[in-house]
Design a protein around this motif. Structure first.
Motif: not given
Length: 66
Positions: A21-28
């Motif tokens: 997912f990548g580091p930008k999508k994980l928090p979402e």
């Protein structure tokens, strides 16, 4: 269930999720999962409360007939 995974398995799952997912999508994704769990708990609590109210009403009706 999580106890059978262990710490190394959990780290492996998180690393795979980070790659996919990548580091930008994980928090979402984490936020959406948290909100979903919160809604599920709220619904379960409401349902349990409704059932308890119905049982109490039934007990009151039975007690009134005695």
């Amino acid at each position: 269930m999580l106890s059978s995974i262990g710490i190394p398995g959990l780290i492996l799952i998180l690393v795979i999720a980070l790659v996919i997912f990548g580091p930008k999508k994980l928090p979402e994704i984490g936020k959406a999962t948290g909100e979903t769990l919160k809604e599920f708990k709220k619904s379960a609590r409401d349902l349990t409360g409704d059932v308890k109210e119905d049982v109490n009403e039934a007990k009151n009706i039975i007690d009134d007939k005695k």
